[in-house]
Design an enzyme around this catalytic site. Structure first.
Site, PDB file in Angstrom:
ATOM      1  N   ARG A   1      32.400  20.659  38.853  1.00 25.19           N
ATOM      2  CA  ARG A   1      33.497  20.122  39.654  1.00 25.19           C
ATOM      3  C   ARG A   1      34.793  20.739  39.145  1.00 25.19           C
ATOM      4  NH1 ARG A   1      30.283  15.627  38.141  1.00 25.19           N
ATOM      5  NH2 ARG A   1      29.274  14.553  39.898  1.00 25.19           N
TER       6      ARG A   1
ATOM      7  N   LYS B   1      32.107  13.158  36.102  1.00 28.72           N
ATOM      8  CA  LYS B   1      32.455  12.022  36.958  1.00 28.72           C
ATOM      9  C   LYS B   1      31.936  10.739  36.330  1.00 28.72           C
ATOM     10  CE  LYS B   1      32.233  10.635  41.833  1.00 28.72           C
ATOM     11  NZ  LYS B   1      31.675  10.996  43.164  1.00 28.72           N
TER      12      LYS B   1
ATOM     13  N   HIS C   1      34.753  22.579  46.084  1.00 28.83           N
ATOM     14  CA  HIS C   1      33.512  21.881  45.757  1.00 28.83           C
ATOM     15  C   HIS C   1      32.290  22.559  46.365  1.00 28.83           C
ATOM     16  CE1 HIS C   1      32.013  18.294  43.757  1.00 28.83           C
ATOM     17  NE2 HIS C   1      31.170  18.086  44.762  1.00 28.83           N
TER      18      HIS C   1
ATOM     19  N   ARG D   1      29.981  24.254  43.902  1.00 27.04           N
ATOM     20  CA  ARG D   1      28.992  23.378  43.254  1.00 27.04           C
ATOM     21  C   ARG D   1      27.832  23.104  44.205  1.00 27.04           C
ATOM     22  NH1 ARG D   1      28.269  18.992  39.422  1.00 27.04           N
ATOM     23  NH2 ARG D   1      27.674  17.040  40.437  1.00 27.04           N
TER      24      ARG D   1
ATOM     25  N   HIS E   1      23.962  13.876  38.198  1.00 28.90           N
ATOM     26  CA  HIS E   1      23.804  12.769  39.141  1.00 28.90           C
ATOM     27  C   HIS E   1      23.020  11.629  38.492  1.00 28.90           C
ATOM     28  CE1 HIS E   1      24.225  15.602  42.872  1.00 28.90           C
ATOM     29  NE2 HIS E   1      25.386  15.242  42.359  1.00 28.90           N
TER      30      HIS E   1
ATOM     31  N   TYR F   1      20.667  18.019  48.967  1.00 35.79           N
ATOM     32  CA  TYR F   1      20.558  19.480  48.985  1.00 35.79           C
ATOM     33  C   TYR F   1      19.211  19.948  49.502  1.00 35.79           C
ATOM     34  CZ  TYR F   1      24.797  19.095  46.241  1.00 35.79           C
ATOM     35  OH  TYR F   1      26.071  18.776  45.834  1.00 35.79           O
TER      36      TYR F   1
END
Length: 270
Positions: free
Chosen positions: A131, A156, A220, A223, A246, A255
């Site tokens: 990110r 994050k 983004h 990524r 994640h 994805y």
């Protein structure tokens, strides 16, 4: 009202939320209190729902409406010590297919970055799945040249993880690290210190325009492309989840839809 705002700010910091979340929550609750300053002491369901519906009608996305709801819940729970109505539910999020570049488009994009440092930043964001906030926060001590990995400290939700250090970038990264102490940022501004996230974002926007790639992409997307290209090359979904940081594999599974919907190799019967 001021003392409650102060208490909320303190509680956010005590819970070690990121500064970005802190600023977002405080902005949301100030707006909420401005609209409900006569009746903010208790979380009346009708008032809260009317406020959230107004946000939706103003064109706010479900994700943004949920941000306001989270801020309001936090305010009543931790600043006013009130129970929040459990009947107020989150807005259903729109499922967006991520914008992904083809590998050839990544090459064209990088060729259109004139500044060497900016080019390296974008290449690293793609090659490591970073990110933009993670990118500008990398420090020299986070780079492990022996294992070819990067320790991401500012992920994050304050989550830490380890991701790949692309072998093709090793020499350039070593040059960038040269002469810097371990605690120094990998990428620094011309005046010294950490770069603003706007620097790589603006560099990306310029390169996208020069490249002629007609996709509604943001920084983004680099990524997104990292994750999609790994899956297309056969990397296990669980490994991709770990590299992206994640918490839930359901987030990573978006994805797989991009991979399965790749129509470039299908010919029309017409």
């Amino acid at each position: 009202m001021y003392k409650y705002l102060t208490k909320m700010s303190d509680q956010i910091r005590l819970k070690n939320y990121s500064e970005r979340t802190h600023q977002a929550y405080m902005a949301c609750i100030r707006d909420y209190l401005d609209k409900n300053h006569h009746c903010y002491q208790f979380p009346h369901r009708q008032n809260v729902e009317a406020y959230l519906i107004a946000k939706r009608d103003q064109g706010y996305s479900p994700q943004t409406v949920n941000l306001y709801l989270n801020a309001i819940k936090f305010f009543y729970r931790w600043a006013l010590d009130r129970d929040f109505p459990s009947s107020i539910k989150f807005a259903k999020k729109t499922l967006k297919v991520p914008v992904v570049f083809q590998h050839g488009e990544i090459i064209v994009l990088l060729k259109n970055v004139k500044n060497r440092k900016h080019q390296l930043m974008m290449a690293l964001a793609y090659g490591a799945g970073l990110r933009v906030n993670e990118l500008v926060n990398i420090k020299v001590r986070d780079i492990d040249f022996y294992t070819k990995t990067i320790r991401v400290v500012h992920g994050k939700g304050r989550k830490q993880r380890v991701t790949l250090l692309p072998e093709r970038l090793l020499m350039n990264i070593k040059t960038e690290c040269s002469g810097k102490p371990p605690g120094e940022y990998l990428f620094v501004s011309e005046r010294g210190g950490k770069l603003s996230v706007r620097t790589p974002q603006l560099a990306f926007a310029r390169a996208l325009k020069l490249s002629g790639i007609n996709k509604p992409a943001s920084f983004h997307a680099l990524r997104h492309s990292f994750a999609t290209h790994l899956l297309r090359s056969g990397v296990n979904l669980r490994y991709v989840q770990e590299l992206l940081g994640h918490s839930s594999i359901r987030t990573t599974q978006i994805y797989t839809s991009v991979c399965s919907s790749d129509l470039t190799h299908i010919r029309s019967p017409l």
